[in-house]
Design an enzyme around this catalytic site. Structure first.
Site, PDB file in Angstrom:
ATOM      1  N   GLY A 178      -5.794  -0.095   3.234  1.00 49.81           N
ATOM      2  CA  GLY A 178      -5.191   0.909   4.113  1.00 49.81           C
ATOM      3  C   GLY A 178      -4.165   1.727   3.361  1.00 49.81           C
ATOM      4  O   GLY A 178      -3.962   1.570   2.153  1.00 49.81           O
ATOM      5  N   PHE A 179      -3.521   2.574   4.105  1.00 43.74           N
ATOM      6  CA  PHE A 179      -2.559   3.505   3.510  1.00 43.74           C
ATOM      7  C   PHE A 179      -1.402   2.753   2.822  1.00 43.74           C
ATOM      8  O   PHE A 179      -1.178   2.912   1.614  1.00 43.74           O
ATOM      9  CB  PHE A 179      -2.087   4.438   4.640  1.00 43.74           C
ATOM     10  N   ILE A 180      -0.702   1.903   3.547  1.00 42.49           N
ATOM     11  CA  ILE A 180       0.455   1.215   2.947  1.00 42.49           C
ATOM     12  C   ILE A 180      -0.021   0.140   1.964  1.00 42.49           C
ATOM     13  O   ILE A 180       0.513  -0.005   0.867  1.00 42.49           O
ATOM     14  CB  ILE A 180       1.356   0.603   4.041  1.00 42.49           C
ATOM     15  N   GLY A 204      -8.888   1.453   7.046  1.00 44.80           N
ATOM     16  CA  GLY A 204      -8.663   1.660   5.608  1.00 44.80           C
ATOM     17  C   GLY A 204      -9.916   2.259   4.991  1.00 44.80           C
ATOM     18  O   GLY A 204     -10.913   2.472   5.677  1.00 44.80           O
ATOM     19  N   LEU A 250      -0.873  -7.083   6.393  1.00 48.07           N
ATOM     20  CA  LEU A 250      -0.736  -5.702   6.864  1.00 48.07           C
ATOM     21  C   LEU A 250      -1.896  -5.316   7.784  1.00 48.07           C
ATOM     22  O   LEU A 250      -1.861  -4.271   8.417  1.00 48.07           O
ATOM     23  CB  LEU A 250      -0.732  -4.727   5.675  1.00 48.07           C
ATOM     24  N   ALA A 289       3.812  -7.396   8.546  1.00 49.29           N
ATOM     25  CA  ALA A 289       4.269  -6.037   8.858  1.00 49.29           C
ATOM     26  C   ALA A 289       4.275  -5.859  10.367  1.00 49.29           C
ATOM     27  O   ALA A 289       3.269  -6.083  11.037  1.00 49.29           O
ATOM     28  CB  ALA A 289       3.348  -5.017   8.218  1.00 49.29           C
ATOM     29  N   TYR A 327       0.427  -2.081  22.106  1.00 51.96           N
ATOM     30  CA  TYR A 327       0.629  -2.199  20.662  1.00 51.96           C
ATOM     31  C   TYR A 327       1.948  -2.905  20.379  1.00 51.96           C
ATOM     32  O   TYR A 327       2.016  -3.868  19.612  1.00 51.96           O
ATOM     33  CB  TYR A 327       0.602  -0.794  20.033  1.00 51.96           C
TER      34      TYR A 327
END
Ligand code: UDP
Length: 350
Positions: free
Chosen positions: A10-12, A36, A76, A117, A149
């Protein structure tokens, strides 16, 4: 050291993988590629010590084996983005709660430290700004999908803290506040890549509500430095940390700044929340972290300002567009800072 990063494509996660590999650590990414993408880690494929497995964090056998091989686990993998949570709440809740259960169960068997996270969403509608880790959460009603969420991540946090207190498993929770940078996609609603994409395409920038709601945007390169320092710090065990920038900007001003920095001729179009997310949607009006706790422990503070963040997102999107449709004039436009150049270079398929 050997790190297992769930959600590492994914991004992070991909930026964290870059940092760890640069430091000479071994990294194993587990990702189901739901949000991702393999393009985020393709450049790492041939780096020594880097491996990846395409699979679900809910698969006990896979997680058990990968946890066994790791010294530290970074969890994550999650269903992220307001759009995804509003559109697919069952999947979002199940992924977030069950995935964390599976990771903690297996980490606990071998007492492998786990960093989980979490999100600033857990503060909900609290007005106790800036948000401190020990502040109260204030969620909306259960018929308002958005709060699913926050609640699912709050359960993850409770579980992580319970494993630490009751079972002695070293756990660290990090609440991330609006992390932004190259490789983030606007497809799941995140405002900066969306508005940058619209500005570059000459389309109206979609500002939801009246645009006076505020956020603090933190560069992903700063965020992964904090994650790295925290997960290798034993005094962090059993603690929750805010990680984010503290400079607040309204979404309307963000849109104006993006138009300025891109030189776009786009207008701003305000869209009622109901139209954007469905009836009864509740937004968080302001969201600002108190970062004294993480500062005190590891001396972390963001080093990049909003213009750096926007510049790097612009450079990344221009680079991606140039790669898809190679035109010398567009390719030459890339480059607004070191992080952008590094990201553009690292995204080159090998
Ligand atoms: N937003 C917006 N236009 C968009 C996408 C998002 O005005 O195209 C707003 C959204 O309503 C929120 C803020 O930008 O107030 C940040 O949204 P994002 O989904 O990036 O993160 P959030 O802070 O809501 O988790």
């Amino acid at each position: 050291m050997r790190f297992l990063i769930t959600g590492g494509a994914g991004f992070i996660g991909s930026h964290l993988s870059d940092l760890l590999v640069e430091h000479g650590h071994a990294v194993h990414v587990l990702d189901d590629l739901s949000t991702g993408g393999i393009e985020n880690i393709r450049h790492l494929k041939h780096r020594p010590g880097f491996q990846y497995t395409i699979g679900s964090v809910e698969n006990h056998a896979v997680v058990a084996e990968l946890v066994d091989e790791a010294d530290i686990v970074v969890h994550l993998a999650a269903a992220v983005g307001v759009t995804l949570v509003v559109d697919s709440p069952v999947r979002a809740i199940e992924t977030n709660v069950h995935g964390t259960e599976v990771v903690l169960t297996h980490a606990n068997k071998k007492k492998k430290p786990v960093l989980i996270a979490s999100t600033s969403e857990v503060y909900g509608k609290s007005h106790a700004l800036p948000f401190r880790e020990d502040g109260d959460m204030q969620m909306g009603a259960t018929d308002k999908g958005r709060w699913a969420y926050a609640c699912s991540k709050a359960i993850d946090e409770f579980l992580a803290m319970a494993y630490w207190r009751e079972r002695g498993l070293p756990t660290i929770v990090v609440r991330l506040f609006n992390t932004v940078g190259p490789r983030q996609t606007g497809s799941y609603g995140m405002v900066v890549p969306r508005l940058v994409g619209q500005a570059l395409a000459g389309e109206p920038l979609t500002v939801y509500g009246d645009g006076h709601q505020t956020r603090c945007f933190c560069h992903v390169a700063d965020v992964v430095q904090a994650l790295f320092a925290l997960m290798t710090e034993e005094r962090a065990y059993g603690n929750v940390f805010n990680v984010g920038a503290t400079t607040e900007i309204s979404i309307l001003d963000l849109a104006r700044r993006i138009i300025e920095l891109t030189g776009s001729g786009s207008d701003i179009s305000t869209i009622p929340y109901g139209e954007a997310y469905g009836d009864g949607f509740e937004d968080m009006y302001r969201r600002v972290p108190d970062i004294a706790k993480v500062q005190a422990l590891i001396g972390w503070t963001p080093t990049r300002v909003l213009d750096d963040v926007i510049g790097d997102v612009v450079a990344h999107q221009r680079g991606a567009a140039a790669a898809a449709h190679p035109l010398p004039a567009v390719a030459n436009a890339v480059g607004e800072g070191p992080a952008a150049r590094a990201a553009a270079a690292s995204n080159t398929p090998t």
